[in-house]
Design an enzyme around this catalytic site. Structure first.
Site, PDB file in Angstrom:
ATOM      1  CE1 TYR A 146      33.076  43.548  57.792  1.00  0.00           C
ATOM      2  CE2 TYR A 146      31.687  43.385  55.842  1.00  0.00           C
ATOM      3  CZ  TYR A 146      32.924  43.590  56.412  1.00  0.00           C
ATOM      4  OH  TYR A 146      34.006  43.838  55.610  1.00  0.00           O
TER       5      TYR A 146
ATOM      6  NE  ARG B 215      28.795  47.066  53.914  1.00  0.00           N
ATOM      7  CZ  ARG B 215      29.848  46.523  53.308  1.00  0.00           C
ATOM      8  NH1 ARG B 215      30.967  46.293  54.005  1.00  0.00           N
ATOM      9  NH2 ARG B 215      29.800  46.195  52.032  1.00  0.00           N
TER      10      ARG B 215
ATOM     11  CD  GLN C 249      35.080  44.675  42.193  1.00  0.00           C
ATOM     12  OE1 GLN C 249      36.140  45.014  42.733  1.00  0.00           O
ATOM     13  NE2 GLN C 249      34.450  45.434  41.317  1.00  0.00           N
TER      14      GLN C 249
ATOM     15  CG  ASP D  90      24.441  43.558  46.796  1.00  0.00           C
ATOM     16  OD1 ASP D  90      24.983  44.650  46.529  1.00  0.00           O
ATOM     17  OD2 ASP D  90      24.086  42.746  45.911  1.00  0.00           O
TER      18      ASP D  90
ATOM     19  CG  HIS E 203      35.445  40.978  46.814  1.00  0.00           C
ATOM     20  ND1 HIS E 203      35.352  42.263  46.320  1.00  0.00           N
ATOM     21  CD2 HIS E 203      36.596  40.476  46.342  1.00  0.00           C
ATOM     22  CE1 HIS E 203      36.440  42.522  45.600  1.00  0.00           C
ATOM     23  NE2 HIS E 203      37.205  41.456  45.587  1.00  0.00           N
TER      24      HIS E 203
ATOM     25  CB  CYS F 126      32.570  28.342  62.210  1.00  0.00           C
ATOM     26  SG  CYS F 126      33.388  27.861  63.752  1.00  0.00           S
TER      27      CYS F 126
ATOM     28  CB  CYS G  93      29.998  27.485  65.160  1.00  0.00           C
ATOM     29  SG  CYS G  93      29.982  26.406  63.716  1.00  0.00           S
TER      30      CYS G  93
ATOM     31  CG  LEU H  28      27.484  58.330  38.194  1.00  0.00           C
ATOM     32  CD1 LEU H  28      26.166  58.106  37.468  1.00  0.00           C
ATOM     33  CD2 LEU H  28      27.236  58.498  39.691  1.00  0.00           C
TER      34      LEU H  28
HETATM   35  C1  BV8 Z   1      44.244  39.974  47.187  1.00  0.00           C
HETATM   36  C2  BV8 Z   1      34.322  42.626  50.758  1.00  0.00           C
HETATM   37  C3  BV8 Z   1      45.965  38.373  46.703  1.00  0.00           C
HETATM   38  C4  BV8 Z   1      34.257  43.276  52.093  1.00  0.00           C
HETATM   39  C5  BV8 Z   1      36.061  43.802  49.495  1.00  0.00           C
HETATM   40  C6  BV8 Z   1      48.548  47.413  49.654  1.00  0.00           C
HETATM   41  C7  BV8 Z   1      48.480  46.782  50.874  1.00  0.00           C
HETATM   42  C8  BV8 Z   1      47.690  45.646  51.059  1.00  0.00           C
HETATM   43  C9  BV8 Z   1      46.957  45.113  49.996  1.00  0.00           C
HETATM   44  C10 BV8 Z   1      47.027  45.743  48.778  1.00  0.00           C
HETATM   45  C11 BV8 Z   1      47.819  46.885  48.598  1.00  0.00           C
HETATM   46  N1  BV8 Z   1      47.681  47.285  47.316  1.00  0.00           N
HETATM   47  C12 BV8 Z   1      46.824  46.443  46.667  1.00  0.00           C
HETATM   48  C13 BV8 Z   1      46.443  45.494  47.534  1.00  0.00           C
HETATM   49  C14 BV8 Z   1      45.527  44.376  47.238  1.00  0.00           C
HETATM   50  C15 BV8 Z   1      44.145  44.706  47.785  1.00  0.00           C
HETATM   51  C16 BV8 Z   1      43.644  45.994  47.166  1.00  0.00           C
HETATM   52  O1  BV8 Z   1      43.286  46.032  45.992  1.00  0.00           O
HETATM   53  N2  BV8 Z   1      43.595  47.062  47.978  1.00  0.00           N
HETATM   54  C17 BV8 Z   1      43.124  48.342  47.479  1.00  0.00           C
HETATM   55  C18 BV8 Z   1      42.447  49.111  48.608  1.00  0.00           C
HETATM   56  C19 BV8 Z   1      44.323  49.104  46.909  1.00  0.00           C
HETATM   57  N3  BV8 Z   1      43.288  43.605  47.391  1.00  0.00           N
HETATM   58  C20 BV8 Z   1      43.145  42.561  48.219  1.00  0.00           C
HETATM   59  O2  BV8 Z   1      43.618  42.492  49.333  1.00  0.00           O
HETATM   60  C21 BV8 Z   1      42.347  41.388  47.646  1.00  0.00           C
HETATM   61  N4  BV8 Z   1      43.094  40.187  47.841  1.00  0.00           N
HETATM   62  O3  BV8 Z   1      44.761  40.786  46.458  1.00  0.00           O
HETATM   63  O4  BV8 Z   1      44.780  38.707  47.453  1.00  0.00           O
HETATM   64  C22 BV8 Z   1      45.565  37.558  45.539  1.00  0.00           C
HETATM   65  C23 BV8 Z   1      45.289  38.164  44.322  1.00  0.00           C
HETATM   66  C24 BV8 Z   1      44.937  37.390  43.234  1.00  0.00           C
HETATM   67  C25 BV8 Z   1      44.818  36.028  43.352  1.00  0.00           C
HETATM   68  C26 BV8 Z   1      45.077  35.418  44.593  1.00  0.00           C
HETATM   69  C27 BV8 Z   1      45.453  36.178  45.682  1.00  0.00           C
HETATM   70  C28 BV8 Z   1      41.035  41.231  48.365  1.00  0.00           C
HETATM   71  C29 BV8 Z   1      40.152  42.432  48.071  1.00  0.00           C
HETATM   72  C30 BV8 Z   1      38.751  42.172  48.609  1.00  0.00           C
HETATM   73  C31 BV8 Z   1      38.408  43.179  49.678  1.00  0.00           C
HETATM   74  N5  BV8 Z   1      36.992  43.056  50.013  1.00  0.00           N
HETATM   75  N6  BV8 Z   1      34.768  43.618  49.771  1.00  0.00           N
HETATM   76  C32 BV8 Z   1      33.199  44.334  52.150  1.00  0.00           C
HETATM   77  O5  BV8 Z   1      32.473  44.573  51.166  1.00  0.00           O
HETATM   78  O6  BV8 Z   1      33.078  44.929  53.228  1.00  0.00           O
HETATM   79  S1  BV8 Z   1      36.513  44.980  48.367  1.00  0.00           S
HETATM   80  C33 BV8 Z   1      35.349  46.220  48.241  1.00  0.00           C
HETATM   81  O7  BV8 Z   1      35.805  47.068  47.195  1.00  0.00           O
HETATM   82  C34 BV8 Z   1      33.985  45.781  47.779  1.00  0.00           C
HETATM   83  O8  BV8 Z   1      33.913  44.442  47.367  1.00  0.00           O
HETATM   84  C35 BV8 Z   1      33.768  46.656  46.540  1.00  0.00           C
HETATM   85  O9  BV8 Z   1      32.861  46.150  45.671  1.00  0.00           O
HETATM   86  C36 BV8 Z   1      35.133  46.626  46.040  1.00  0.00           C
HETATM   87  C37 BV8 Z   1      35.541  47.461  44.914  1.00  0.00           C
HETATM   88  O10 BV8 Z   1      34.964  48.713  45.075  1.00  0.00           O
HETATM   89  P1  BV8 Z   1      33.884  49.131  43.977  1.00  0.00           P
HETATM   90  O11 BV8 Z   1      32.867  48.062  43.863  1.00  0.00           O
HETATM   91  O12 BV8 Z   1      34.584  49.510  42.733  1.00  0.00           O
HETATM   92  O13 BV8 Z   1      33.202  50.358  44.688  1.00  0.00           O
HETATM   93  P2  BV8 Z   1      33.699  51.872  44.646  1.00  0.00           P
HETATM   94  O14 BV8 Z   1      32.895  52.625  45.630  1.00  0.00           O
HETATM   95  O15 BV8 Z   1      35.195  51.917  44.723  1.00  0.00           O
HETATM   96  O16 BV8 Z   1      33.292  52.356  43.166  1.00  0.00           O
HETATM   97  C38 BV8 Z   1      31.933  52.457  42.806  1.00  0.00           C
HETATM   98  C39 BV8 Z   1      31.891  52.932  41.363  1.00  0.00           C
HETATM   99  O17 BV8 Z   1      30.525  52.975  40.954  1.00  0.00           O
HETATM  100  C40 BV8 Z   1      32.470  54.314  41.157  1.00  0.00           C
HETATM  101  O18 BV8 Z   1      33.300  54.315  40.017  1.00  0.00           O
HETATM  102  C41 BV8 Z   1      31.224  55.186  40.915  1.00  0.00           C
HETATM  103  O19 BV8 Z   1      31.495  56.217  39.985  1.00  0.00           O
HETATM  104  C42 BV8 Z   1      30.261  54.222  40.333  1.00  0.00           C
HETATM  105  N7  BV8 Z   1      28.850  54.528  40.591  1.00  0.00           N
HETATM  106  C43 BV8 Z   1      28.315  55.175  41.661  1.00  0.00           C
HETATM  107  N8  BV8 Z   1      26.980  55.246  41.510  1.00  0.00           N
HETATM  108  C44 BV8 Z   1      26.672  54.616  40.344  1.00  0.00           C
HETATM  109  C45 BV8 Z   1      27.863  54.157  39.761  1.00  0.00           C
HETATM  110  N9  BV8 Z   1      27.902  53.513  38.579  1.00  0.00           N
HETATM  111  C46 BV8 Z   1      26.720  53.291  37.962  1.00  0.00           C
HETATM  112  N10 BV8 Z   1      25.533  53.689  38.463  1.00  0.00           N
HETATM  113  C47 BV8 Z   1      25.467  54.360  39.644  1.00  0.00           C
HETATM  114  N11 BV8 Z   1      24.279  54.767  40.127  1.00  0.00           N
END
Ligand code: BV8
Length: 241
Positions: free
Chosen positions: A59, A62, A96, A99, A114, A122, A141, A209
């Site tokens: 982090y 980033r 999500q 930044d 997120h 803390c 902290c 994209l």
């Molecule tokens: C939750 C902060 C319950 C940190 C992030 C199995 C095991 C364990 C957990 C799970 C599981 N299966 C599912 C889960 C749930 C899990 C999950 O979804 N896991 C995934 C990996 C399968 N989710 C969670 O744990 C969440 N919590 O579910 O709690 C709950 C639910 C509901 C209500 C109450 C409780 C917590 C998830 C949060 C994780 N933290 N970020 C950090 O940033 O370091 S997530 C992280 O992914 C970022 O926030 C990011 O934004 C987010 C999503 O990714 P995208 O933004 O979509 O980015 P990505 O690269 O994937 O895609 C980019 C897109 O842009 C592409 O399509 C590309 O084509 C396009 N693009 C590229 N360039 C351009 C463009 N588009 C336009 N113009 C361009 N130039």
């Protein structure tokens, strides 16, 4: 555009793709963050308990990238701020991203579901502080003065996203749901389009994209870079309203 859309609130979901044109990496593109490091090693509470220095380094790098002079909001961020200023029925941006590019472009009705990279929390007293320096195990902290428990104020995988009730309420009332720059792989954000369709009867549009994992759930799609397509789409919305 139907009269329903023209007279209703808008919810916009953004993901890492909207910040790509500002010079920030996405997660799942070929050269994305998850191609270089594993979620399990840097973006879970277990990773932080196991190797906090590694998570801090991830982090800190980033955060410093975000604060570098060549990273700034792009035309897509500015277009959403313009939409908020001129759309008479309300716009809420749910991002999500951790930044601050939406804020810097002028968006004010904004939820960081997120968390935010420019805040630290803390683990002892839960105080949240604006934060631009590196974080480490020795960082005290500002509130309780204890060291060793400061973490980035972001939501890791397995943790509960922020302001979910407010988000679901806004989606239930929206006439138009716009998804920008997200692959639709992370829940609960990936399910918002279904909520918008089923509970609000909203019109749903994806600007990306390439087609996202949830592309079949969108009424419309505009494919191309956000910096180019989002301003043009906002122009069309405002011209037709
Ligand atoms: C939750 C902060 C319950 C940190 C992030 C199995 C095991 C364990 C957990 C799970 C599981 N299966 C599912 C889960 C749930 C899990 C999950 O979804 N896991 C995934 C990996 C399968 N989710 C969670 O744990 C969440 N919590 O579910 O709690 C709950 C639910 C509901 C209500 C109450 C409780 C917590 C998830 C949060 C994780 N933290 N970020 C950090 O940033 O370091 S997530 C992280 O992914 C970022 O926030 C990011 O934004 C987010 C999503 O990714 P995208 O933004 O979509 O980015 P990505 O690269 O994937 O895609 C980019 C897109 O842009 C592409 O399509 C590309 O084509 C396009 N693009 C590229 N360039 C351009 C463009 N588009 C336009 N113009 C361009 N130039």
């Amino acid at each position: 555009m139907t009269s329903q859309i023209a007279s209703g609130p808008i919810v916009v979901l953004t993901g890492a793709g909207i910040s790509k044109d500002s010079g920030l990496d996405t997660f799942r593109d070929a050269d994305g963050i998850w191609s270089k490091v594993r979620i399990e090693d840097v973006a879970t509470a277990a990773a932080f308990a196991r190797a906090p220095e590694r998570v801090h380094a991830f982090y800190n790098a980033r955060r410093q990238r975000l604060l570098s002079s060549d990273v700034a909001p792009n035309p897509a961020h500015f277009a959403l701020a313009r939409l908020e200023r001129h759309w008479a029925h309300g716009v809420l941006v749910v991002t999500q991203n951790i930044d601050d590019l939406h804020e810097r472009a002028g968006t004010s009705r904004l939820i960081h579901m997120h968390g935010e990279m420019l805040k630290a929390r803390c683990g002892s007293c839960n105080a949240v502080t604006a934060w631009k320096q590196d974080l480490g195990l020795d960082t005290p902290c500002p509130s309780c003065k204890r060291s060793g428990a400061m973490r980035p104020d972001v939501v890791w995988f397995g943790e509960i996203p922020l302001e979910m009730d407010r988000i679901y309420q806004a989606i239930a009332e929206c006439a138009l749901f716009i998804s920008i720059g997200t692959s639709g792989n992370v829940t609960p954000a990936a399910g918002f389009v279904r909520e918008a369709r089923e509970f609000a009867g909203a019109h749903t549009v994806e600007l990306n994209l390439e087609p996202s994992a949830g592309h079949t759930m969108f009424d419309d799609a505009v494919l191309g870079p956000a910096a180019k397509e989002v301003p043009a789409y906002v122009d069309r919305l405002l011209d037709a309203s």
